[in-house]
Scaffold this motif. Structure first.
Motif, mmCIF file in Angstrom:
data_model
loop_
_atom_site.group_PDB
_atom_site.id
_atom_site.type_symbol
_atom_site.label_atom_id
_atom_site.label_comp_id
_atom_site.label_asym_id
_atom_site.label_seq_id
_atom_site.Cartn_x
_atom_site.Cartn_y
_atom_site.Cartn_z
ATOM 1 N N PHE A 35 -45.355 -24.047 -43.789
ATOM 2 C CA PHE A 35 -44.832 -22.763 -44.241
ATOM 3 C C PHE A 35 -43.860 -23.008 -45.390
ATOM 4 O O PHE A 35 -43.126 -23.999 -45.392
ATOM 5 C CB PHE A 35 -44.072 -22.067 -43.112
ATOM 6 C CG PHE A 35 -44.941 -21.354 -42.113
ATOM 7 C CD1 PHE A 35 -45.410 -20.070 -42.370
ATOM 8 C CD2 PHE A 35 -45.277 -21.957 -40.910
ATOM 9 C CE1 PHE A 35 -46.187 -19.401 -41.435
ATOM 10 C CE2 PHE A 35 -46.049 -21.304 -39.972
ATOM 11 C CZ PHE A 35 -46.518 -20.008 -40.238
ATOM 12 N N GLN A 61 -47.353 -18.904 -47.263
ATOM 13 C CA GLN A 61 -46.139 -18.376 -47.886
ATOM 14 C C GLN A 61 -45.417 -17.441 -46.923
ATOM 15 O O GLN A 61 -45.948 -16.406 -46.547
ATOM 16 C CB GLN A 61 -46.527 -17.616 -49.155
ATOM 17 C CG GLN A 61 -45.399 -16.938 -49.884
ATOM 18 C CD GLN A 61 -45.928 -15.958 -50.907
ATOM 19 O OE1 GLN A 61 -46.472 -14.922 -50.560
ATOM 20 N NE2 GLN A 61 -45.784 -16.308 -52.187
ATOM 21 N N GLY A 62 -44.227 -17.833 -46.480
ATOM 22 C CA GLY A 62 -43.448 -16.986 -45.588
ATOM 23 C C GLY A 62 -42.663 -15.944 -46.356
ATOM 24 O O GLY A 62 -42.654 -15.922 -47.589
ATOM 25 N N LYS A 63 -41.997 -15.057 -45.604
ATOM 26 C CA LYS A 63 -41.192 -13.996 -46.236
ATOM 27 C C LYS A 63 -39.711 -14.179 -45.954
ATOM 28 O O LYS A 63 -38.876 -13.645 -46.658
ATOM 29 C CB LYS A 63 -41.651 -12.621 -45.725
ATOM 30 C CG LYS A 63 -43.118 -12.346 -45.962
ATOM 31 C CD LYS A 63 -43.459 -12.359 -47.445
ATOM 32 C CE LYS A 63 -44.955 -12.368 -47.666
ATOM 33 N NZ LYS A 63 -45.603 -13.630 -47.278
ATOM 34 N N GLU A 65 -37.023 -17.313 -44.255
ATOM 35 C CA GLU A 65 -37.013 -18.696 -43.764
ATOM 36 C C GLU A 65 -36.887 -18.766 -42.239
ATOM 37 O O GLU A 65 -37.561 -19.574 -41.587
ATOM 38 C CB GLU A 65 -35.866 -19.471 -44.426
ATOM 39 C CG GLU A 65 -36.038 -19.700 -45.915
ATOM 40 C CD GLU A 65 -35.504 -18.567 -46.772
ATOM 41 O OE1 GLU A 65 -35.529 -18.688 -48.014
ATOM 42 O OE2 GLU A 65 -35.051 -17.542 -46.189
ATOM 43 N N MET A 68 -40.371 -17.541 -40.713
ATOM 44 C CA MET A 68 -41.510 -18.464 -40.762
ATOM 45 C C MET A 68 -41.260 -19.685 -39.876
ATOM 46 O O MET A 68 -42.196 -20.243 -39.290
ATOM 47 C CB MET A 68 -41.813 -18.878 -42.204
ATOM 48 C CG MET A 68 -40.787 -19.742 -42.881
ATOM 49 S SD MET A 68 -41.276 -20.090 -44.603
ATOM 50 C CE MET A 68 -39.959 -21.202 -45.102
ATOM 51 N N ALA A 71 -42.155 -18.674 -36.468
ATOM 52 C CA ALA A 71 -43.615 -18.690 -36.351
ATOM 53 C C ALA A 71 -44.115 -20.113 -36.113
ATOM 54 O O ALA A 71 -45.009 -20.349 -35.283
ATOM 55 C CB ALA A 71 -44.257 -18.101 -37.612
ATOM 56 N N VAL A 87 -42.027 -26.825 -42.216
ATOM 57 C CA VAL A 87 -41.391 -25.688 -42.881
ATOM 58 C C VAL A 87 -40.547 -26.217 -44.032
ATOM 59 O O VAL A 87 -39.716 -27.113 -43.829
ATOM 60 C CB VAL A 87 -40.484 -24.916 -41.897
ATOM 61 C CG1 VAL A 87 -39.745 -23.797 -42.621
ATOM 62 C CG2 VAL A 87 -41.289 -24.359 -40.737
ATOM 63 N N SER A 472 -42.288 -12.592 -35.429
ATOM 64 C CA SER A 472 -42.553 -13.822 -36.187
ATOM 65 C C SER A 472 -43.422 -14.772 -35.377
ATOM 66 O O SER A 472 -44.380 -15.358 -35.886
ATOM 67 C CB SER A 472 -41.231 -14.507 -36.539
ATOM 68 O OG SER A 472 -40.421 -13.676 -37.323
ATOM 69 N N GLU A 501 -42.453 -11.656 -40.801
ATOM 70 C CA GLU A 501 -43.734 -12.378 -40.799
ATOM 71 C C GLU A 501 -44.894 -11.496 -40.319
ATOM 72 O O GLU A 501 -46.048 -11.934 -40.328
ATOM 73 C CB GLU A 501 -43.621 -13.661 -39.988
ATOM 74 C CG GLU A 501 -42.515 -14.588 -40.464
ATOM 75 C CD GLU A 501 -42.341 -14.642 -41.983
ATOM 76 O OE1 GLU A 501 -43.305 -15.003 -42.690
ATOM 77 O OE2 GLU A 501 -41.237 -14.318 -42.476
ATOM 78 N N THR A 504 -46.546 -11.287 -43.438
ATOM 79 C CA THR A 504 -47.313 -12.520 -43.689
ATOM 80 C C THR A 504 -48.633 -12.499 -42.928
ATOM 81 O O THR A 504 -49.670 -12.900 -43.467
ATOM 82 C CB THR A 504 -46.479 -13.750 -43.292
ATOM 83 O OG1 THR A 504 -45.211 -13.706 -43.944
ATOM 84 C CG2 THR A 504 -47.197 -15.038 -43.653
#
Length: 636
Positions: A35, A61-63, A65, A68, A71, A87, A472, A501, A504
């Protein structure tokens, strides 16, 4: 020995592609993907390396930090710690956003590789953009905040440092007794710096998760304890799930008539339909499990940390008579509650213990069946609770007046209880679907009344109870099991805190279903306030003129591109769930539920701090009740 010239970041990505894990004869790549949220601290280093050659790594691509990373944690949890996502973030705020997620993974013993950028090793441009400064040391950066929440931490200021650091990080992440987040912060100038690496560093590496067997002393001691007990219980923790000990747990329970009770992490190791499975225990436990725990003269803890919720703040057991036997890969955890320790793999230990218990049977007899039947009757009652504006159940008011409950019913246009709605979800979705939740009242509700009939379909994070994990984490679960439906059960409070996410998931076509229970407030904490004598104070969501906040969450999710539903009745909920199954895009079901309609505790107690000085008699009484309860609680 051959050399290969690479930047530090390129060497990192090449190394990640060559890490494999070996479990029970099966060998698979350990790192599935990475991520990213790119910034100036990683885009020109790790970003360039991934663009040039990502290998087999899936790049997402995460939205946010934190989102993600949660996740990634949920992915590792659902994969039973046998596969991870890495990550990467930029320096400064990007890396600071990892702290919550790292702490969540640490509390849950979930492996995860965090790769935040760092300031310049050369210090030439100091202070670089997003760098914090401390007068006592120029070496301190934001990433130092990750030290206490990482199982392994390192900072790379020279390219050659990467080699021993990565080897150590993977040793930690693939050790069941130490598993947790590994953080390797790489100075941003060093990410792009070239070095002649030994080619041998990039050969395929296999990390073996060999099952640690108990020694004879441990087996004999465990067998003697069990044989001497009359009413033992088995407390199934997360370690039992990660060890994949389901079959031997069922066999031992059936053969010797030992009841199973579960922690949040251990739930769904054994399906709820198993006759001796009495469900979750402790503060958020079932009446059946808590009654069995009270009778137990031996508690066999399998891979559990004995958190305050599982032990009802050390009041769940009769400590005057109960002994403890702990089977855990972590020696630290095995020592809990002054237990007899077996530091070994759960599945292997139980399999080797089985022959030593021939002829043994507990004295529970019909009690296990009776307890389970009693609880099933209570669960059935909860599924049929109905309310009207004229006739709210006084037990469920929980200090709310009829007038306030009517206000909520009018504002949210609902008379739907949370427990009724939750049980309808349980009955409607496919049994092989996975649910995920973490904070608020929902974890308590699902541990009590959610019946998973398929193993490993219950991904509840309650080691840290991290708000924001719910949505997430749903993405991480979907990545782990792309062919199954995933349902995020989330309260409006957690949804507002973080659902980045979800976007995402929609962006990449990974369908997740968000089931949002909206009672316009932090209902769980409102209960805590009022049950301990305080008033309802800043835990309801109200406007500046004291009106109940009513948000159209379906409209919010519709703007992201999700298929959405608005639900105020059971009939609407069941129809929405059935239609959501047919969708190929992510969905959100906005359920308006009444406050004070979640489940309550069953013969359990949670130790929370109550003011010892107050001008309210109700708080004074709550404080006195806490002091009395502490007199019976174990202190260590």
């Amino acid at each position: 020995m051959g050399k290969i010239r690479l930047t530090t970041a390129q060497a990192l990505i090449k190394f990640l592609n060559q890490q494999y894990i070996h479990v029970d004869g099966k060998e698979t790549p350990f790192v599935e993907g990475i991520f990213n949220v790119f910034g100036h601290g990683n885009v020109l280093g790790i970003g360039q390396a991934l663009e040039q050659d990502a290998g087999h790594l899936k790049v997402i691509q995460g939205k946010n930090e934190q989102g993600m990373a949660l996740a990634a944690m949920a992915y590792g949890k659902q994969k039973l710690r046998q596969k991870i996502y890495a990550v990467t973030t930029s320096v400064g705020p990007g890396s600071a956003n990892l702290v919550t997620a790292a702490a969540t993974a640490l509390a849950n013993n979930i492996p995860m590789l965090l790769l935040p950028g760092d300031t310049f090793a050369s210090r030439q441009p100091d202070p670089v953009l997003q760098q914090v400064e401390q007068e006592y040391s120029l070496a301190v950066t934001t990433n130092d905040a990750l030290k206490p929440v990482s199982r392994y931490w390192d900072r790379i200021t020279r390219p050659e440092q990467l080699m021993p650091s990565l080897i150590r990080a993977f040793e930690v992440m693939t050790d069941p007794g130490k598993a947790g987040p590994a953080t390797i912060a790489i100075a941003q100038d060093v990410e792009g710096e070239a070095f002649d690496y030994d080619e041998k560093f990039f050969v395929k590496r296999v990390h073996y998760l060999d099952r640690k067997a108990p020694v004879d002393r441990e087996l004999k001691g465990a067998a003697d304890l069990i044989r001497a007990s009359k009413k033992p219980i088995i407390l199934v923790g997360g370690g039992a799930k990660y060890s994949e000990a389901r079959d031997i747990l069922v066999a031992l329970s059936e053969k010797h008539n030992i009841p199973l009770v579960e922690t949040q992490a251990g739930k769904a190791t054994v399906e709820s339909t198993f006759k001796n499975n009495l469900g979750g225990m402790g503060v958020t436990g079932t009446l059946a499990a808590n009654k069995a725990a009270r009778q137990a003269d031996l508690v066999i803890g399998i891979g559990t940390r004995y958190t305050d919720f599982a032990t009802s703040s050390k009041t769940a057991f009769n400590f005057e008579t109960a002994k403890f036997l702990n089977i855990n890969v972590s020696r630290f955890q095995a020592y809990k509650l002054d237990a007899f320790q077996v530091v070994a793999d759960a599945k292997t230990t139980l399999e080797q213990l089985s022959p030593l218990l021939e002829g043994y049977e507990t004295e529970f007899g019909q009690i296990i069946t009776d307890l389970k039947d009693e609880w099933n009757a209570e669960r059935e009652r909860l599924s049929k609770i109905t309310f009207t504006r004229e006739n709210f159940d006084p037990e469920v008011k929980n200090h709310f007046t009829q007038e306030v409950l009517n206000e909520y019913a009018d504002a949210l246009n609902t008379e739907l209880p949370q427990t009724t709605a939750l049980l309808a979800v349980n009955e409607t979705i496919s049994p092989d679907s996975t649910i995920i939740t973490s904070a608020g009242s929902l974890p308590g509700d699902v541990q009590r009344i959610w019946n998973p009939t398929v193993t490993n379909t219950y991904n509840v994070e309650y080691g840290y109870s991290c708000m924001g994990y719910e949505v997430s984490g749903a993405l991480g679960v979907k990545l782990a099991e792309p062919d199954k439906e995933v349902y995020s059960l989330v309260g409006d409070g957690s949804f507002l805190l973080m659902h980045s996410e979800f976007i995402t998931a929609i962006q990449y076509g990974h369908k997740v279903n968000v089931v949002l229970f909206d009672n316009s407030g932090f209902g769980c904490i409102n209960n805590l306030q009022m049950e301990n004598g305080s008033g309802s104070y800043f835990t309801e969501f109200r406007t500046h003129d004291n009106k109940i906040l009513n948000i159209d969450y379906a409209k919010v999710a519709e703007g992201y591109g999700a298929k959405t539903y608005r639900v105020n009745t059971i009939e609407q909920l069941e129809a929405a769930l059935e239609d959501a199954k047919k969708q190929e895009v992510s969905t959100l079901i906005d359920i308006k539920v009444l406050p004070k309609t979640m489940t309550e505790g069953y013969e359990s107690w949670w130790n929370v701090g109550v003011a010892e000085v107050s001008n309210k008699e109700s708080i004074q009484k709550a404080s006195e009740a806490r002091k009395q309860k502490l007199e019976t609680a174990r202190q260590y």
